[in-house]
Design an enzyme around this catalytic site. Sequence first.
Site, mmCIF file in Angstrom:
data_model
loop_
_atom_site.group_PDB
_atom_site.id
_atom_site.type_symbol
_atom_site.label_atom_id
_atom_site.label_comp_id
_atom_site.label_asym_id
_atom_site.label_seq_id
_atom_site.Cartn_x
_atom_site.Cartn_y
_atom_site.Cartn_z
ATOM 1 N N PHE A 91 0.776 -1.175 0.061
ATOM 2 C CA PHE A 91 0.050 -0.027 0.197
ATOM 3 C C PHE A 91 0.825 1.253 0.087
ATOM 4 O O PHE A 91 0.786 2.141 -0.879
ATOM 5 C CB PHE A 91 -1.134 0.057 1.387
ATOM 6 C CG PHE A 91 -1.372 1.133 1.515
ATOM 7 C CD1 PHE A 91 -2.261 2.170 0.603
ATOM 8 C CD2 PHE A 91 -1.630 1.691 2.881
ATOM 9 C CE1 PHE A 91 -2.788 3.137 0.942
ATOM 10 C CE2 PHE A 91 -2.339 2.933 3.194
ATOM 11 C CZ PHE A 91 -2.950 3.530 2.291
ATOM 12 N N ASP B 160 10.342 -7.258 -3.197
ATOM 13 C CA ASP B 160 9.180 -7.391 -2.621
ATOM 14 C C ASP B 160 8.899 -9.047 -2.531
ATOM 15 O O ASP B 160 9.064 -9.476 -3.755
ATOM 16 C CB ASP B 160 7.841 -6.740 -3.026
ATOM 17 C CG ASP B 160 6.637 -6.674 -2.228
ATOM 18 O OD1 ASP B 160 6.074 -7.557 -1.927
ATOM 19 O OD2 ASP B 160 6.064 -5.534 -1.758
ATOM 20 N N THR C 250 6.196 3.091 12.864
ATOM 21 C CA THR C 250 4.892 3.469 13.103
ATOM 22 C C THR C 250 4.791 4.131 14.521
ATOM 23 O O THR C 250 5.647 3.809 15.495
ATOM 24 C CB THR C 250 4.059 1.898 13.152
ATOM 25 O OG1 THR C 250 2.499 2.362 13.677
ATOM 26 C CG2 THR C 250 4.609 1.104 13.822
ATOM 27 N N ASP C 251 3.786 4.888 14.564
ATOM 28 C CA ASP C 251 3.480 5.636 16.087
ATOM 29 C C ASP C 251 3.178 4.505 16.870
ATOM 30 O O ASP C 251 3.041 4.628 18.066
ATOM 31 C CB ASP C 251 2.385 6.490 15.971
ATOM 32 C CG ASP C 251 1.147 6.013 15.247
ATOM 33 O OD1 ASP C 251 0.899 4.930 15.147
ATOM 34 O OD2 ASP C 251 0.057 6.975 15.293
ATOM 35 N N GLU C 252 2.727 3.274 16.755
ATOM 36 C CA GLU C 252 2.287 2.286 17.574
ATOM 37 C C GLU C 252 3.463 1.718 18.584
ATOM 38 O O GLU C 252 2.995 1.167 19.631
ATOM 39 C CB GLU C 252 1.758 1.205 16.717
ATOM 40 C CG GLU C 252 0.477 1.502 16.099
ATOM 41 C CD GLU C 252 -0.363 0.364 15.332
ATOM 42 O OE1 GLU C 252 -0.538 -0.814 16.172
ATOM 43 O OE2 GLU C 252 -0.764 0.234 14.392
ATOM 44 N N ALA D 251 5.568 -4.322 18.836
ATOM 45 C CA ALA D 251 6.625 -4.809 19.588
ATOM 46 C C ALA D 251 7.782 -5.136 18.348
ATOM 47 O O ALA D 251 8.958 -4.931 18.616
ATOM 48 C CB ALA D 251 6.529 -5.954 20.348
ATOM 49 N N LYS E 85 8.012 -3.841 15.399
ATOM 50 C CA LYS E 85 8.442 -2.466 14.918
ATOM 51 C C LYS E 85 9.208 -1.828 15.622
ATOM 52 O O LYS E 85 10.597 -1.590 14.990
ATOM 53 C CB LYS E 85 7.262 -1.819 14.427
ATOM 54 C CG LYS E 85 6.345 -2.208 13.270
ATOM 55 C CD LYS E 85 7.407 -2.481 11.871
ATOM 56 C CE LYS E 85 7.591 -1.165 11.383
ATOM 57 N NZ LYS E 85 8.551 -1.250 10.190
ATOM 58 N N ASN F 51 -1.823 6.635 11.463
ATOM 59 C CA ASN F 51 -2.632 5.644 10.446
ATOM 60 C C ASN F 51 -2.763 6.383 9.293
ATOM 61 O O ASN F 51 -2.939 7.463 8.968
ATOM 62 C CB ASN F 51 -3.864 5.382 11.274
ATOM 63 C CG ASN F 51 -3.994 4.487 12.191
ATOM 64 O OD1 ASN F 51 -3.023 4.382 13.179
ATOM 65 N ND2 ASN F 51 -5.014 3.738 12.216
#
Length: 320
Positions: A11, A37, A125-127, A151, A153, A178
């Site tokens: 994406f 990929d 990522t912000d996660e 975790a 990431k 997101n």
Amino acid sequence: MKVFVTGGAGFIGSQYVRAMLAGEYAGYEDAEITVFDLLTYAGNTANLPIGHERLTFVQGDIRDAQALAAHLPGHDAVVHFAAESHVDRSLVGAAPFMSSNVLGTQQLLDAAVTAEVATFVHVSTDEVYGSIETGSWDENEPLLPNSPYSASKAGSDLCARAAWRTHGLDVRITRCSNNYGPYQNIEKLIPLFITNLLRGETVPLYGDGRNVREWLHVTDHCAAIQLVLTQGSAGEIYNIGSGVEVTNAEITHKLIELCGADASSIRHVADRKGHDLRYSLDLGKITKLGFTPAVDFADGLRSTVDWYRENAAWWSSEAR
């Protein structure tokens, strides 16, 4: 200029590749791109302008040292998107996330050091920060991930930082909120809800829908990544977001309206394990670098719904 893009059929990666090949990034209008990929369920060559004279596609695994040694040398930059990225999948099977996101990133970093790549942008990522009740995270916040995905990431971020400190590799880390936009696999919230609604089906809303996410259009995210590649500094971390915070319940109702459905389409389901309540990024650092989101959230969401409505042939074959 030669750019090696991992996960470039996914994406976000494919948006970055399409934009660069379309000449949208100043100074890179003639850049040659190698997309590397594995083509898991989330990768699709239909997302790319296969056959473009400046694009080379290689189906390969970032955990494969021999494949990286064969294809990476000679590139000036790596932009690393490749990752297992779906939280729900990580809850039922964490091992593939650790293998791809941690071990794969380490293998790629090692290959970049050996190939003497000039710049390595690691897309995260912000996660990794966990959950925040009030305020916003800056880049100095501790990493407190709450899912196997986040975790993994966080682990990859630390591997990237170590490569900078240990080997002097020019690594720049981005942590984004997101994303939404066209070509996103329909396992994720916005495309899942859109495609369900377009089929006349219900949408599964976790818990009470109070969970807050910051939403950024994928084109803005990729523009910010390019800014980090060209204007960022070695060893630095850059939060990328929009400042647009919306609860899951609010975005569900927006999508219902845009798809011409009604509230009866909502199907409340048990909350996700370890579900983070709120994400919010301090954008001061990336703003100083010159980034300003260009896509208005209402307009971007509307155009995203339109894209899925007009491209049913693309998503109807996607795994549900």
